[in-house]
Design an enzyme around this catalytic site. Structure first.
Site, PDB file in Angstrom:
ATOM      1  N   ASN A   1     -15.393   2.795  -3.721  1.00  8.38           N
ATOM      2  CA  ASN A   1     -14.400   3.355  -3.197  1.00  8.38           C
ATOM      3  C   ASN A   1     -14.632   3.260  -1.567  1.00  8.38           C
ATOM      4  O   ASN A   1     -15.431   3.497  -0.869  1.00  8.38           O
ATOM      5  CB  ASN A   1     -14.611   4.860  -3.446  1.00  8.38           C
ATOM      6  CG  ASN A   1     -13.361   5.859  -2.560  1.00  8.38           C
ATOM      7  OD1 ASN A   1     -12.584   5.207  -1.990  1.00  8.38           O
ATOM      8  ND2 ASN A   1     -13.276   7.134  -3.015  1.00  8.38           N
TER       9      ASN A   1
ATOM     10  N   HIS B   1      -5.545   4.182  -5.335  1.00 13.26           N
ATOM     11  CA  HIS B   1      -6.501   4.423  -4.624  1.00 13.26           C
ATOM     12  C   HIS B   1      -8.043   4.281  -5.491  1.00 13.26           C
ATOM     13  O   HIS B   1      -7.817   4.978  -6.862  1.00 13.26           O
ATOM     14  CB  HIS B   1      -6.584   5.858  -4.182  1.00 13.26           C
ATOM     15  CG  HIS B   1      -8.104   6.318  -3.535  1.00 13.26           C
ATOM     16  ND1 HIS B   1      -8.605   5.317  -2.525  1.00 13.26           N
ATOM     17  CD2 HIS B   1      -8.850   7.265  -3.571  1.00 13.26           C
ATOM     18  CE1 HIS B   1      -9.728   5.974  -2.282  1.00 13.26           C
ATOM     19  NE2 HIS B   1      -9.718   6.958  -2.836  1.00 13.26           N
TER      20      HIS B   1
ATOM     21  N   CYS C   1      -8.537   9.095   2.436  1.00 12.71           N
ATOM     22  CA  CYS C   1      -8.284   8.150   1.480  1.00 12.71           C
ATOM     23  C   CYS C   1      -6.908   7.899   1.202  1.00 12.71           C
ATOM     24  O   CYS C   1      -6.699   6.578   0.964  1.00 12.71           O
ATOM     25  CB  CYS C   1      -9.060   8.315   0.146  1.00 12.71           C
ATOM     26  SG  CYS C   1     -11.068   8.171   0.322  1.00 12.71           S
TER      27      CYS C   1
END
Length: 342
Positions: free
Chosen positions: A294, A264, A126
């Site tokens: 996400n 993030h 990520c």
């Protein structure tokens, strides 16, 4: 000393590099909590309370990571007013590539018509987009343009019955075009760090050289994305504030000089709990996790593109981006928005 010798030439200043275009692409299918919750055995109220997420997007059958990435890339190139033929580098950050080989970036290069431009993938899970951004900026120290894309399709690697992960993830892609900008705009400082002793916190165990998929049955749970949620939260709580403070120290900047924080989009509840420890109280925190979930390496560039297209980023604004991911890795960047030279 030989005073008759000509003075040494002063080394040329490095070209200032900044973001000159942004783009994103989201699949059409909207998946709400009722749908994912039914498979994972949880209610909408539980998902919202634990994550802050209400909806996410899933890629259509037959739609691959490169398809999302190419659409985001073309949007970023259009925003920059730059043809694909002018690119000098293409970097795709993804942990859900189209295939183990070739690089997804090569497919994206083909889809956007940038034949011959060097293209490669970065996998820092990520945090991959920030790692790729840092890499591209280093490649452009003498000038040129680079396309950096973050793209992931996590709906293909999550176990729909695992409530710890199934409710969190969605699919999408975000992209930026990097190029020369005027003083004092552009990238001020970047940082990357990896804590490999924690590499088991987030993983897809099967499918590589250590555990080939062919030696495991189709229903083996090792084919799915796994995460130790409690350990990840502890890691992020400890390390994200340190990463932000270290980046500001590296940039010789203060928290007050940051107008926008783009993190993030891992878990809305976790981000809100950690926010007070970051020292960025005066900055606008751009969160889109409630609608998109996400999206892995795509989450930062998607949020950046949404903010840009909404007109929220003004020339000279300080924008701090930071992401964390498997490995365990953290990537960050501070830039002054704007300064495009045309």
């Amino acid at each position: 000393m030989d005073y008759s010798a000509p003075p040494a030439e002063r080394p040329p200043d490095r070209v200032r590099i900044g973001i000159i275009g942004t783009g994103s692409h989201l699949p059409a299918q909207v998946v709400d909590n009722a749908e994912v919750g039914a498979r994972a055995g949880v209610e909408d109220e539980w998902i919202v309370r634990k994550t802050g997420i209400r909806t996410r997007r899933y890629a259509a059958e037959g739609e691959a990571t490169s398809d999302l990435a190419a659409a985001a890339a073309l949007a970023a190139l259009d925003d920059a007013g730059l043809p694909a033929s002018r690119l000098d580098h293409i970097i795709v950050a993804t942990s859900t590539p189209d295939h183990p080989q070739p690089a997804t970036a090569a497919i994206v290069q083909h889809l956007i018509g940038a034949d011959g431009v060097p293209a490669f993938d970065v996998n820092s899970v990520c945090s991959g987009f920030l790692f790729a951004l840092n890499t591209a900026a280093a490649l452009l120290r003498d000038g040129g343009h680079a396309l950096v894309v973050g793209a992931d399709i996590y709906s293909r690697i999550i176990d729909p019955a695992d409530r710890r992960t199934a409710v969190l993830f969605g699919d999408g892609a975000g992209a930026v075009v990097l190029g020369p900008v005027s003083e004092p705009h552009g990238l001020v400082a970047t940082s990357m760090r990896t804590h490999g002793m924690h590499h088991r916190m987030i993983e897809v165990p099967n499918g590589g050289s250590r555990t080939p998929s062919r030696v495991r049955p189709a229903d083996d749970p090792g084919h799915y994305f796994t995460m130790d949620g409690r350990a990840v939260r502890e890691f992020v709580t400890d390390q994200l504030p340190l990463a932000v403070k270290d980046l500001l120290r590296k940039a010789d900047a203060t928290e007050a000089e940051v107008q926008h924080f783009i993190p993030h989009q891992a878990n809305g509840r976790m981000l809100r709990d950690i926010a007070p420890s970051l020292g960025l109280d005066a900055a606008r925190h751009h969160l889109v996790v409630d609608e998109l979930g996400n999206t892995g390496a795509a989450s930062v560039p998607i949020a950046l593109d949404i903010a840009n297209r909404a007109g929220n980023l003004r020339p000279g604004d300080g924008v701090l981006m930071s992401a964390f991911g498997g490995g365990m890795s953290i990537g960050s960047a501070l830039l002054r928005w704007g300064g495009r030279l045309w």
